[in-house]
Design an enzyme around this catalytic site. Structure first.
Site, PDB file in Angstrom:
ATOM      1  N   ARG A   1     -20.527  22.020  26.581  1.00  0.00           N
ATOM      2  CA  ARG A   1     -20.622  21.573  25.185  1.00  0.00           C
ATOM      3  C   ARG A   1     -21.607  20.421  25.065  1.00  0.00           C
ATOM      4  O   ARG A   1     -22.385  20.350  24.107  1.00  0.00           O
ATOM      5  CB  ARG A   1     -19.233  21.160  24.666  1.00  0.00           C
TER       6      ARG A   1
ATOM      7  N   GLN B   1     -14.333  13.813  11.782  1.00  0.00           N
ATOM      8  CA  GLN B   1     -13.543  14.493  12.802  1.00  0.00           C
ATOM      9  C   GLN B   1     -14.447  14.894  13.967  1.00  0.00           C
ATOM     10  O   GLN B   1     -13.965  15.356  14.995  1.00  0.00           O
ATOM     11  CB  GLN B   1     -12.883  15.744  12.218  1.00  0.00           C
ATOM     12  N   ASN B   2     -15.751  14.759  13.744  1.00  0.00           N
ATOM     13  CA  ASN B   2     -16.719  15.260  14.718  1.00  0.00           C
ATOM     14  C   ASN B   2     -16.846  14.330  15.925  1.00  0.00           C
ATOM     15  O   ASN B   2     -16.648  13.127  15.822  1.00  0.00           O
ATOM     16  CB  ASN B   2     -18.091  15.452  14.041  1.00  0.00           C
TER      17      ASN B   2
ATOM     18  N   ASP C   1     -19.656  14.569  17.954  1.00  0.00           N
ATOM     19  CA  ASP C   1     -21.036  14.750  18.406  1.00  0.00           C
ATOM     20  C   ASP C   1     -21.924  13.524  18.210  1.00  0.00           C
ATOM     21  O   ASP C   1     -23.048  13.497  18.689  1.00  0.00           O
ATOM     22  CB  ASP C   1     -21.661  15.969  17.674  1.00  0.00           C
TER      23      ASP C   1
ATOM     24  N   HIS D   1     -11.419  11.816  16.065  1.00  0.00           N
ATOM     25  CA  HIS D   1     -11.076  12.624  17.244  1.00  0.00           C
ATOM     26  C   HIS D   1     -11.885  12.253  18.471  1.00  0.00           C
ATOM     27  O   HIS D   1     -12.041  13.061  19.389  1.00  0.00           O
ATOM     28  CB  HIS D   1     -11.260  14.124  16.918  1.00  0.00           C
TER      29      HIS D   1
ATOM     30  N   CYS E   1     -10.411   7.290  31.717  1.00  0.00           N
ATOM     31  CA  CYS E   1      -9.585   7.561  32.907  1.00  0.00           C
ATOM     32  C   CYS E   1      -8.123   7.378  32.509  1.00  0.00           C
ATOM     33  O   CYS E   1      -7.727   6.317  32.041  1.00  0.00           O
ATOM     34  CB  CYS E   1      -9.960   6.563  34.017  1.00  0.00           C
TER      35      CYS E   1
ATOM     36  N   SER F   1     -12.482  22.647   7.395  1.00  0.00           N
ATOM     37  CA  SER F   1     -11.549  23.698   6.950  1.00  0.00           C
ATOM     38  C   SER F   1     -10.221  23.073   6.532  1.00  0.00           C
ATOM     39  O   SER F   1      -9.373  23.735   5.953  1.00  0.00           O
ATOM     40  CB  SER F   1     -11.319  24.698   8.091  1.00  0.00           C
TER      41      SER F   1
ATOM     42  N   GLU G   1     -17.953  27.677   1.814  1.00  0.00           N
ATOM     43  CA  GLU G   1     -16.786  28.562   1.641  1.00  0.00           C
ATOM     44  C   GLU G   1     -15.625  27.822   0.986  1.00  0.00           C
ATOM     45  O   GLU G   1     -15.466  26.616   1.230  1.00  0.00           O
ATOM     46  CB  GLU G   1     -16.278  29.027   3.021  1.00  0.00           C
TER      47      GLU G   1
ATOM     48  N   ALA H   1     -24.320  21.482   3.717  1.00  0.00           N
ATOM     49  CA  ALA H   1     -24.420  20.018   3.643  1.00  0.00           C
ATOM     50  C   ALA H   1     -25.861  19.527   3.614  1.00  0.00           C
ATOM     51  O   ALA H   1     -26.199  18.591   2.874  1.00  0.00           O
ATOM     52  CB  ALA H   1     -23.682  19.421   4.849  1.00  0.00           C
TER      53      ALA H   1
HETATM   54  C1  BV8 Z   1      -1.217  14.990  16.650  1.00  0.00           C
HETATM   55  C2  BV8 Z   1     -10.885  17.928  19.524  1.00  0.00           C
HETATM   56  C3  BV8 Z   1       0.712  13.670  16.867  1.00  0.00           C
HETATM   57  C4  BV8 Z   1     -12.319  17.840  19.607  1.00  0.00           C
HETATM   58  C5  BV8 Z   1      -9.506  18.988  17.930  1.00  0.00           C
HETATM   59  C6  BV8 Z   1       2.121  20.812  18.396  1.00  0.00           C
HETATM   60  C7  BV8 Z   1       2.128  19.627  19.118  1.00  0.00           C
HETATM   61  C8  BV8 Z   1       1.502  18.475  18.650  1.00  0.00           C
HETATM   62  C9  BV8 Z   1       0.836  18.512  17.454  1.00  0.00           C
HETATM   63  C10 BV8 Z   1       0.810  19.703  16.751  1.00  0.00           C
HETATM   64  C11 BV8 Z   1       1.460  20.842  17.178  1.00  0.00           C
HETATM   65  N1  BV8 Z   1       1.259  21.825  16.253  1.00  0.00           N
HETATM   66  C12 BV8 Z   1       0.513  21.352  15.247  1.00  0.00           C
HETATM   67  C13 BV8 Z   1       0.239  20.089  15.539  1.00  0.00           C
HETATM   68  C14 BV8 Z   1      -0.575  19.214  14.816  1.00  0.00           C
HETATM   69  C15 BV8 Z   1      -2.009  19.462  15.312  1.00  0.00           C
HETATM   70  C16 BV8 Z   1      -2.622  20.338  14.247  1.00  0.00           C
HETATM   71  O1  BV8 Z   1      -2.973  19.837  13.213  1.00  0.00           O
HETATM   72  N2  BV8 Z   1      -2.713  21.653  14.514  1.00  0.00           N
HETATM   73  C17 BV8 Z   1      -3.237  22.525  13.486  1.00  0.00           C
HETATM   74  C18 BV8 Z   1      -4.207  23.532  14.082  1.00  0.00           C
HETATM   75  C19 BV8 Z   1      -2.053  23.186  12.777  1.00  0.00           C
HETATM   76  N3  BV8 Z   1      -2.667  18.173  15.411  1.00  0.00           N
HETATM   77  C20 BV8 Z   1      -2.713  17.540  16.588  1.00  0.00           C
HETATM   78  O2  BV8 Z   1      -2.314  17.975  17.642  1.00  0.00           O
HETATM   79  C21 BV8 Z   1      -3.298  16.151  16.492  1.00  0.00           C
HETATM   80  N4  BV8 Z   1      -2.433  15.216  17.120  1.00  0.00           N
HETATM   81  O3  BV8 Z   1      -0.730  15.576  15.729  1.00  0.00           O
HETATM   82  O4  BV8 Z   1      -0.561  14.018  17.351  1.00  0.00           O
HETATM   83  C22 BV8 Z   1       1.711  14.158  17.822  1.00  0.00           C
HETATM   84  C23 BV8 Z   1       1.401  14.441  19.133  1.00  0.00           C
HETATM   85  C24 BV8 Z   1       2.397  14.875  19.984  1.00  0.00           C
HETATM   86  C25 BV8 Z   1       3.667  15.046  19.506  1.00  0.00           C
HETATM   87  C26 BV8 Z   1       3.949  14.787  18.165  1.00  0.00           C
HETATM   88  C27 BV8 Z   1       2.986  14.325  17.330  1.00  0.00           C
HETATM   89  C28 BV8 Z   1      -4.648  16.132  17.190  1.00  0.00           C
HETATM   90  C29 BV8 Z   1      -5.638  16.882  16.344  1.00  0.00           C
HETATM   91  C30 BV8 Z   1      -7.030  16.789  16.968  1.00  0.00           C
HETATM   92  C31 BV8 Z   1      -7.309  18.097  17.628  1.00  0.00           C
HETATM   93  N5  BV8 Z   1      -8.620  18.077  18.183  1.00  0.00           N
HETATM   94  N6  BV8 Z   1     -10.565  19.065  18.669  1.00  0.00           N
HETATM   95  C32 BV8 Z   1     -12.871  18.993  20.389  1.00  0.00           C
HETATM   96  O5  BV8 Z   1     -12.275  19.459  21.355  1.00  0.00           O
HETATM   97  O6  BV8 Z   1     -13.920  19.422  19.975  1.00  0.00           O
HETATM   98  S1  BV8 Z   1      -9.354  20.130  16.692  1.00  0.00           S
HETATM   99  C33 BV8 Z   1     -10.809  20.507  15.945  1.00  0.00           C
HETATM  100  O7  BV8 Z   1     -10.478  20.805  14.583  1.00  0.00           O
HETATM  101  C34 BV8 Z   1     -11.853  19.416  15.856  1.00  0.00           C
HETATM  102  O8  BV8 Z   1     -11.362  18.133  16.156  1.00  0.00           O
HETATM  103  C35 BV8 Z   1     -12.235  19.451  14.409  1.00  0.00           C
HETATM  104  O9  BV8 Z   1     -12.734  18.241  14.042  1.00  0.00           O
HETATM  105  C36 BV8 Z   1     -10.951  19.777  13.760  1.00  0.00           C
HETATM  106  C37 BV8 Z   1     -11.083  20.260  12.352  1.00  0.00           C
HETATM  107  O10 BV8 Z   1     -11.986  21.339  12.324  1.00  0.00           O
HETATM  108  P1  BV8 Z   1     -13.192  21.273  11.254  1.00  0.00           P
HETATM  109  O11 BV8 Z   1     -13.992  20.071  11.529  1.00  0.00           O
HETATM  110  O12 BV8 Z   1     -12.641  21.449   9.896  1.00  0.00           O
HETATM  111  O13 BV8 Z   1     -14.072  22.519  11.692  1.00  0.00           O
HETATM  112  P2  BV8 Z   1     -13.803  24.065  11.368  1.00  0.00           P
HETATM  113  O14 BV8 Z   1     -14.676  24.843  12.294  1.00  0.00           O
HETATM  114  O15 BV8 Z   1     -12.336  24.336  11.323  1.00  0.00           O
HETATM  115  O16 BV8 Z   1     -14.354  24.247   9.865  1.00  0.00           O
HETATM  116  C38 BV8 Z   1     -15.731  24.068   9.609  1.00  0.00           C
HETATM  117  C39 BV8 Z   1     -15.903  24.097   8.103  1.00  0.00           C
HETATM  118  O17 BV8 Z   1     -17.275  23.814   7.809  1.00  0.00           O
HETATM  119  C40 BV8 Z   1     -15.598  25.441   7.473  1.00  0.00           C
HETATM  120  O18 BV8 Z   1     -14.781  25.253   6.316  1.00  0.00           O
HETATM  121  C41 BV8 Z   1     -16.964  25.987   7.079  1.00  0.00           C
HETATM  122  O19 BV8 Z   1     -16.901  26.767   5.892  1.00  0.00           O
HETATM  123  C42 BV8 Z   1     -17.733  24.738   6.832  1.00  0.00           C
HETATM  124  N7  BV8 Z   1     -19.186  24.849   7.018  1.00  0.00           N
HETATM  125  C43 BV8 Z   1     -19.853  25.702   7.837  1.00  0.00           C
HETATM  126  N8  BV8 Z   1     -21.184  25.485   7.715  1.00  0.00           N
HETATM  127  C44 BV8 Z   1     -21.333  24.470   6.828  1.00  0.00           C
HETATM  128  C45 BV8 Z   1     -20.066  24.064   6.380  1.00  0.00           C
HETATM  129  N9  BV8 Z   1     -19.895  23.069   5.483  1.00  0.00           N
HETATM  130  C46 BV8 Z   1     -20.996  22.468   5.010  1.00  0.00           C
HETATM  131  N10 BV8 Z   1     -22.258  22.797   5.390  1.00  0.00           N
HETATM  132  C47 BV8 Z   1     -22.452  23.796   6.288  1.00  0.00           C
HETATM  133  N11 BV8 Z   1     -23.705  24.141   6.650  1.00  0.00           N
END
Ligand code: BV8
Length: 239
Positions: free
Chosen positions: A67, A98-99, A101, A116, A124, A185, A211, A227
């Site tokens: 990556r 959230q990015n 990069d 994030h 470490c 999203s 979208e 964007a």
């Molecule tokens: C937490 C890291 C508290 C970076 C990511 C079970 C256990 C623990 C927690 C959970 C669980 N189940 C659910 C949860 C909560 C979980 C969560 O939210 N899950 C979701 C999926 C339901 N959250 C967590 O775990 C968080 N921590 O809750 O801690 C806790 C902990 C333990 C016990 C109890 C409580 C941590 C969340 C962080 C996760 N890290 N990645 C990496 O590896 O790269 S997730 C990932 O998704 C990235 O971080 C990213 O930032 C994030 C959001 O995604 P988006 O940025 O929205 O990107 P996506 O691709 O989805 O969408 C892109 C959009 O852009 C689209 O809409 C598209 O149409 C649009 N687009 C495209 N082109 C363009 C455009 N827009 C404009 N211009 C364009 N040209």
């Protein structure tokens, strides 16, 4: 439809730009869930979570090396530079991303909070040491202090976000009266919750995304487009 211009922006006291992977998509950084999204190609439970790192650190680090190589050559686009200009012209602009990069910082934005973490930092788990490692591949995959594997300083699923970051972002969003959500999203929490916080505190909320998303109905305006096109044009066309 949206009627924003530099003058309109001046009517607002505190502006937040909340960004997701879509903000970096046109710079060549893969998104997560859209077409070509990395979670379609890789299972995050195997490559991007603490459990995977604990059991197969080298596999996780190799994935993040790939990556880094992909992201390292990516450059900010006109949308990033527009936010830099707005930051220069307006007294209170905060970028909450959230990015991982670093493109907002690379373009010159100074008030950026990374929810994030960053792919350009390593930490470490043993020494709790965090250090910068900016480059296409890791300068070192082991901690220089204790020689254990380092991990990316990224918030993985299941990782708690730093309480300091959460407190800081809470305060910023509670005070904002204009909240732009760009390229997300809106499915990952707690990040996705900031829209609700902004709305409940009376902010005007605007979505910029080609979208519709599940959160679209919650925005006062939805501007459909990329964007890098919408942002530069946002402050020229006043309805
Ligand atoms: C937490 C890291 C508290 C970076 C990511 C079970 C256990 C623990 C927690 C959970 C669980 N189940 C659910 C949860 C909560 C979980 C969560 O939210 N899950 C979701 C999926 C339901 N959250 C967590 O775990 C968080 N921590 O809750 O801690 C806790 C902990 C333990 C016990 C109890 C409580 C941590 C969340 C962080 C996760 N890290 N990645 C990496 O590896 O790269 S997730 C990932 O998704 C990235 O971080 C990213 O930032 C994030 C959001 O995604 P988006 O940025 O929205 O990107 P996506 O691709 O989805 O969408 C892109 C959009 O852009 C689209 O809409 C598209 O149409 C649009 N687009 C495209 N082109 C363009 C455009 N827009 C404009 N211009 C364009 N040209």
């Amino acid at each position: 439809m949206h009627g924003f211009s530099e003058n309109t922006l001046k009517e607002y006291k505190n502006i937040v730009f909340f960004t997701g992977a879509g903000m970096s998509a046109e710079s060549g950084v893969p998104t997560y869930r859209g077409m070509g999204g990395i979670w379609h190609q890789y299972n995050w439970e195997e490559y991007a979570c603490q459990q995977a790192f604990d059991s197969t650190p080298e596999k996780v680090l190799e994935f993040h090396d790939l990556r880094r190589q992909k992201i390292f050559g990516c450059k900010p686009h006109a949308g990033h530079y527009t936010l830099v200009e707005i930051e220069k012209q307006h007294s209170s602009v905060s970028i909450i991303t959230q990015n991982i990069d670093g493109l907002h910082q690379l373009s010159g934005s100074s008030n950026v909070t990374e929810l994030h973490g960053s792919i350009w930092r390593v930490c470490c788990d043993f020494c709790q040491d965090i250090s910068l490692d900016y480059g296409a591949i890791y300068a070192s995959k082991v901690c220089y202090k204790c020689n254990r594997w380092v991990r990316p300083d990224i918030v993985w699923f299941g990782d708690r976000l730093s309480t300091e970051v959460l407190r800081k972002v809470d305060n910023i969003v509670k005070k904002c009266d204009l909240f732009f959500s760009i390229g997300t999203s809106g499915v990952v929490y707690p990040a996705a919750g900031y829209l609700y916080l902004a709305r409940s505190n009376g902010a005007k909320c605007i979505e910029i995304n080609p979208e519709p998303t599940d959160s679209s109905p919650l925005f006062h305006h939805c501007i459909r487009g990329d964007a890098s096109v919408i942002l530069p044009g946002l402050f020229q066309s006043v309805d």
